[in-house]
Design a protein around this motif. Structure first.
Motif, mmCIF file in Angstrom:
data_model
loop_
_atom_site.group_PDB
_atom_site.id
_atom_site.type_symbol
_atom_site.label_atom_id
_atom_site.label_comp_id
_atom_site.label_asym_id
_atom_site.label_seq_id
_atom_site.Cartn_x
_atom_site.Cartn_y
_atom_site.Cartn_z
ATOM 1 N N VAL A 199 0.931 -1.315 0.410
ATOM 2 C CA VAL A 199 0.254 -0.398 0.043
ATOM 3 C C VAL A 199 1.221 1.053 0.270
ATOM 4 C CG1 VAL A 199 -1.692 1.591 1.703
ATOM 5 C CG2 VAL A 199 -1.827 -1.227 1.483
ATOM 6 N N GLU A 200 0.414 2.127 -0.943
ATOM 7 C CA GLU A 200 0.920 3.151 -0.971
ATOM 8 C C GLU A 200 0.453 4.029 -0.179
ATOM 9 O OE1 GLU A 200 2.761 6.725 -4.384
ATOM 10 O OE2 GLU A 200 0.744 5.391 -4.610
ATOM 11 N N ARG A 201 1.454 4.743 1.175
ATOM 12 C CA ARG A 201 0.942 5.530 2.027
ATOM 13 C C ARG A 201 2.513 7.098 2.316
ATOM 14 N NH1 ARG A 201 -0.093 2.383 7.178
ATOM 15 N NH2 ARG A 201 -1.475 1.966 6.173
ATOM 16 N N GLU A 202 1.313 7.570 2.026
ATOM 17 C CA GLU A 202 3.166 9.340 2.767
ATOM 18 C C GLU A 202 4.346 9.345 1.410
ATOM 19 O OE1 GLU A 202 3.288 9.381 6.928
ATOM 20 O OE2 GLU A 202 0.872 10.007 7.537
ATOM 21 N N GLY A 203 4.137 9.262 0.610
ATOM 22 C CA GLY A 203 5.360 8.599 -0.221
ATOM 23 C C GLY A 203 6.226 6.985 -0.528
ATOM 24 N N THR A 204 5.423 6.764 1.068
ATOM 25 C CA THR A 204 6.412 4.970 1.155
ATOM 26 C C THR A 204 5.174 4.216 0.062
ATOM 27 O OG1 THR A 204 7.766 3.853 2.062
ATOM 28 C CG2 THR A 204 6.019 5.288 3.308
ATOM 29 N N TYR A 205 5.503 3.385 1.062
ATOM 30 C CA TYR A 205 5.397 1.923 1.064
ATOM 31 C C TYR A 205 5.598 0.977 1.679
ATOM 32 C CZ TYR A 205 4.544 2.589 -4.494
ATOM 33 O OH TYR A 205 4.604 4.313 -5.279
ATOM 34 N N VAL A 206 3.945 0.260 2.323
ATOM 35 C CA VAL A 206 4.075 -0.669 3.463
ATOM 36 C C VAL A 206 3.571 -1.908 3.091
ATOM 37 C CG1 VAL A 206 4.088 1.252 5.110
ATOM 38 C CG2 VAL A 206 1.550 0.416 4.076
ATOM 39 N N LEU A 207 3.617 -3.052 3.753
ATOM 40 C CA LEU A 207 2.729 -3.919 3.945
ATOM 41 C C LEU A 207 2.151 -3.751 4.628
ATOM 42 C CD1 LEU A 207 5.830 -6.678 2.949
ATOM 43 C CD2 LEU A 207 3.871 -6.658 1.294
ATOM 44 N N GLU A 208 0.244 -4.240 4.467
ATOM 45 C CA GLU A 208 -1.151 -4.484 5.196
ATOM 46 C C GLU A 208 -1.329 -5.502 4.793
ATOM 47 O OE1 GLU A 208 -3.150 -0.863 4.556
ATOM 48 O OE2 GLU A 208 -1.987 0.089 5.715
ATOM 49 N N TYR A 209 -1.947 -6.082 5.883
ATOM 50 C CA TYR A 209 -2.653 -7.449 5.088
ATOM 51 C C TYR A 209 -4.406 -6.970 5.427
ATOM 52 C CZ TYR A 209 0.466 -10.095 8.545
ATOM 53 O OH TYR A 209 1.430 -10.711 9.080
ATOM 54 N N ARG A 210 -4.821 -7.436 4.437
ATOM 55 C CA ARG A 210 -6.823 -7.721 3.882
ATOM 56 C C ARG A 210 -6.945 -9.496 4.160
ATOM 57 N NH1 ARG A 210 -9.667 -9.279 -0.329
ATOM 58 N NH2 ARG A 210 -11.617 -8.570 -0.997
ATOM 59 N N ALA A 211 -7.963 -9.156 5.003
ATOM 60 C CA ALA A 211 -8.854 -10.255 4.869
ATOM 61 C C ALA A 211 -10.084 -9.880 3.999
ATOM 62 C CB ALA A 211 -9.990 -9.820 7.081
ATOM 63 N N PRO A 212 -10.246 -11.345 3.468
ATOM 64 C CA PRO A 212 -11.245 -11.436 2.408
ATOM 65 C C PRO A 212 -12.454 -11.097 2.908
ATOM 66 C CG PRO A 212 -10.234 -12.985 2.921
ATOM 67 C CD PRO A 212 -9.550 -12.861 4.220
ATOM 68 N N LEU A 213 -13.752 -10.174 2.128
ATOM 69 C CA LEU A 213 -14.870 -9.657 2.789
ATOM 70 C C LEU A 213 -15.901 -11.446 2.537
ATOM 71 C CD1 LEU A 213 -15.138 -6.331 0.941
ATOM 72 C CD2 LEU A 213 -15.567 -6.488 2.945
ATOM 73 N N PRO A 214 -16.920 -11.136 3.195
ATOM 74 C CA PRO A 214 -17.933 -12.108 3.390
ATOM 75 C C PRO A 214 -18.498 -12.063 1.394
ATOM 76 C CG PRO A 214 -19.273 -10.858 4.874
ATOM 77 C CD PRO A 214 -17.543 -10.107 4.318
#
Length: 479
Positions: A220-235
């Protein structure tokens, strides 16, 4: 967690360069030969169109927002007298690919689409997979049109498939579809996805099937840099998957009845594997009473919880024996079922991205028509399981190496920092070596305690000691 890694913004140049180098090292066929592109252009101009016109059915698709290779479109309706009717259109790749031609040979070489964080390496040229053969909104396209009637409990009553011209009306994404269903603004064909999806999930529980809601890692791009995040599936992800599972089960039934086909199979997990999961659950402080089945436990977990997410990832080890099995002349294979689906099952709903689905579709068409499958299908049948196994190994290697590379690249400036983590695995004969899952960023990596015993299942403060994109190596130590 360890699934396809998605990039939501343009990656920084060093990361793109590293991913490009990875494709070269893995000998990934990025570009298509000239003769393949020429044949694709010719096929776009003159596809083999079906006689039946189903463009009056208002189909819709549900895919990630940026996807253009749309394999499936659906329309859901209530049946008079009760129950539901599922119309499920699958892109008809065979309308564009000539057996024995350059496109066909290249698809047999590639086997399936490969996903890198910054781009994908498609099974078919983009003018087909993201153009003429894709079920894009507002575009008439040839498809294999499934019609599956369900009773009021969601059980399949009848199923058939035929070639048809279809036209999607709307391209939805999971978040948007979920929002419309939740706030009551969804029109009936979309609203029924929730109704049918929940019924099919209940039937899955009844037959002992399992669906794992394993979180995905995203860049995910955030404040000019990149981070790794988790995304839990939706129903909505799971409900959409239930329509695909329904079709794959119906296709398997048709092929078994006809005596010729190719199935997706998975043996029942050995007792030792389930016992290992019991130990993992205990280590992660997840209560698993003896009277609760594995399937029940999995459904009770919250993928947003770091410990639950770690256990769900451990559960994927039970799926490692999955493969493809071809059969003919009524000689049915053993095992016949897919243990996680808990029924006969095949892959048939993603022919733009997976080779075997094109063949499964042709086998189902022949079964419904009471005819022998085309010769080009039966001639390739025996080789398909091996081809798909090799393609799956390549895809797994790409996924694993991409994750390692991205984690190293995004952490390279943070060596020496301390993070919150959970120890999710410890080597049996090396209790000072294991695996940790960071809470932030979304990283799964090796940890070495230098002689100390790692506390399996416990939260731990860990220090990043190495992050080298050149070797794709990330290493932590207890802080």
């Amino acid at each position: 967690m360890r699934r396809h890694l998605h990039m939501t913004g343009a990656a920084e140049a060093p990361l793109r360069a590293a991913l490009s180098a990875l494709r070269t090292r893995l000998d990934v066929p990025v570009s298509f030969p000239a003769e393949v592109l020429a044949e694709a252009e010719s096929a776009v101009r003159s596809p083999r169109l079906p006689d039946h016109d189903a463009t009056g059915i208002p189909f819709f698709t549900i895919d990630p927002p940026t996807s253009l290779d749309l394999d499936q479109a659906m329309h859901l309706a209530r049946r008079e007298g009760g129950g539901f009717r599922v119309h499920y259109a699958i892109a008809d790749v065979a309308a564009f690919v000539t057996p024995g031609g350059a496109l066909d040979a290249e698809a047999r070489r590639r086997v399936q689409t490969l996903y890198f964080p910054d781009e994908k390496v498609p099974l078919h040229p983009p003018q087909l997979s993201e153009g003429a053969a894709s079920l894009l909104p507002g575009q008439s396209a040839p498809a294999l049109l499934w019609r599956i009637d369900l009773d009021a409990e969601g059980r399949a009553v009848t199923a058939d498939v035929r070639r048809a011209l279809v036209r999607s009306r709307a391209k939805l994404d999971y978040a948007g579809a979920q929002r419309r269903i939740d706030d009551g603004t969804a029109e009936e064909p979309l609203a029924l996805l929730g109704d049918i999806g929940r019924l099919r999930e209940a039937l899955e529980i009844e037959r002992g099937g399992i669906s794992l809601n394993v979180p995905e890692q995203e860049i995910v791009e955030r404040e000019g840099t990149y981070v790794l995040e988790y995304r839990a599936p939706l129903p909505a992800d799971a409900w959409n998957a239930q329509i695909s599972l329904l079709t794959g089960m119906a296709a398997a039934d048709l092929m078994i009845e006809a005596g010729t086909g190719v199935l997706r199979t998975l043996p029942t997990a050995p007792d030792g594997a389930v016992a290992r999961l019991h130990r993992s659950a205990k280590a992660l402080h997840i209560e698993w009473p003896h009277h609760v089945s594995y399937a029940e436990l999995v459904r009770s977990l919250d993928p947003h919880d770091a410990r639950h997410a770690a256990f769900l990832q451990e559960c994927t080890t039970l799926l490692r024996g999955a493969g493809y099995t071809a059969f003919r002349d009524g000689q049915l294979p053993t095992p016949l079922v897919h243990a996680a689906v808990a029924d006969e099952y095949t892959h048939c709903t993603a022919p733009l991205r997976r080779l075997v689905d094109r063949y499964a579709g042709e086998l189902c068409l022949a079964a419904v028509a009471g005819q022998s499958p085309p010769e080009w299908v039966t001639a390739a049948l025996d080789a398909l399981p091996k081809e798909m196994a090799e393609g799956s190994r390549r895809a797994n290697t790409v996924e694993r190496e991409c994750l390692d590379l991205v984690e190293a690249a995004l952490l390279r400036e943070r060596v020496g920092e301390v993070f919150d983590a959970v120890v999710v695995d410890v080597k049996e004969h090396e209790p000072d070596v294991g695996t940790v899952v960071l809470e932030e960023p979304a990283v799964v990596a090796r940890i070495e305690a230098d002689g100390g015993e790692l506390p399996l299942g416990e939260r731990l403060r860990v220090r990043l000691t190495q992050a080298d994109p050149g070797t794709s190596r990330v290493l932590f130590a207890p802080a």
